[in-house]
Design an enzyme around this catalytic site. Structure first.
Site, PDB file in Angstrom:
ATOM      1  CD  GLU A  14      -3.049  -0.701   2.304  1.00 33.33           C
ATOM      2  OE1 GLU A  14      -3.815   0.246   2.474  1.00 33.33           O
ATOM      3  OE2 GLU A  14      -2.933  -1.651   3.094  1.00 33.33           O
ATOM      4  CB  ALA A 235       9.275   2.274   6.369  1.00 34.04           C
ATOM      5  CE  LYS A 236       3.105   0.809   2.841  1.00 32.87           C
ATOM      6  NZ  LYS A 236       3.751  -0.159   1.963  1.00 32.87           N
ATOM      7  NE  ARG A 237      11.393   0.089   9.760  1.00 32.28           N
ATOM      8  CZ  ARG A 237      11.775   0.093   8.489  1.00 32.28           C
ATOM      9  NH1 ARG A 237      11.173  -0.686   7.612  1.00 32.28           N
ATOM     10  NH2 ARG A 237      12.764   0.865   8.081  1.00 32.28           N
TER      11      ARG A 237
END
Ligand code: GLU
Length: 299
Positions: A14, A235-237
């Protein structure tokens, strides 16, 4: 051909607010200069099934609209192959058998930045070539005639960077990003490239390749990235950073869009209404630090 800008995401997952902010900027640059805006899915590598549909959905949700059909790089193999053949016929390529490890361990040329290909396979004699061909498949590299090249960027001015004998086709047969991006931008009539400034260092390679193919260099604008609160690339994290995560926290896509616009010094509202206020010269030049939607106004 009508001139155009573009957004070219890799469908690896995403989009997060950093990707969305770059997409908004690319859209504003294109639309404010009367260009078409194209969407290209860079799915040669790192594609995750389902990611493309999520990305298109999220772009549409914040008002990033595009013209015509979405183009996918995996459908364009013959186009890339034809250009590589043209470069081969002009003596501008060579076969490379080096592994990543061999390249890392090879002594690099003095003053060459980390990762610069040292030219190990550039001048193999016929016997060596024949032997290496029997050991593993070859990648195709550009036989670059320069060590560096200068590009002009709307936000960075003149930028000179390294050009090495970069890979055009990997040894697993996949077309390399630096070749595909140049071929696609030219073939799609894209004359304005707006993207994250992590790609600025690759731009001299791409512009040099374009020059070899008689393609005029596009207008470049490499825009600042979005960072997390530790100053690292988002980032996604980093928690709730996608439209889906943020909607679950009670922030609809319009609120996220407005937050991105605020970070750019632009008024809130649908993108088409922001166009008159958009001035590339007034854009922030520093990265934007994302602290979540709750930290309104903070940056
Ligand atoms: N596909 C690349 C990425 O998502 C962008 C390439 C480009 O804009 O030239 O990082």
């Amino acid at each position: 051909m009508t001139s155009a800008g573009r957004f070219a995401p890799s469908p690896s997952g995403e989009l997060h607010v950093g990707n969305l902010r770059t997409a908004v900027l690319a859209w504003l640059f294109a639309r404010s200069s009367e260009r078409n805006f194209l969407l290209r899915v860079e799915d040669l590598d790192r594609a995750r099934s389902g990611a493309e549909a999520e990305q298109l959905r999220d772009l549409a949700a914040i008002g990033v609209t595009w013209d015509g059909e979405v183009v996918r790089q995996t459908a364009r193999g013959p186009l890339y192959a034809a250009v590589i053949s043209r470069l081969q016929a002009a003596g501008l390529t060579y076969e490379c058998f080096c592994t990543r490890r061999e390249i890392q361990e090879a002594p690099s040329a003095p003053h060459a930045p980390q990762g610069t290909y040292p030219g190990t396979c550039r001048n193999l004699d016929p016997a060596e070539l024949e032997f290496k061909r029997s050991t593993r498949p070859a990648a195709v590299r550009l036989r670059a005639g320069v060590r560096e090249y200068t590009v002009h960027d709307v936000l960075h001015g003149a930028y000179t960077g390294t050009v090495d004998d970069f890979v055009l086709r990997r040894n697993d047969g996949v077309t390399a990003y630096n070749l595909a991006v140049v071929v696609d931008d030219a073939e799609q009539g894209i004359d304005q490239v707006v993207r994250g400034d992590d790609l600025l260092a690759s731009t001299p390679r791409q512009a040099y390749l374009a020059s070899l193919l008689d393609i005029p260099a596009p207008e470049y604008a490499h825009v600042p990235l979005v960072l997390n609160s530790d100053g690292l690339r988002l980032a996604k994290r980093d928690g709730a950073v996608t439209l889906g995560d943020l909607a679950a926290e009670g922030f609809p896509p319009q609120a996220v869009r407005d937050r991105l616009l605020e970070s750019l010094g632009l008024p809130a509202g649908p993108l088409s209404q922001v166009l008159t206020a958009f001035d590339p010269a007034a854009l922030p030049r520093k990265p934007w630090v994302w602290r979540g939607m709750a930290a309104a106004g903070a940056s």
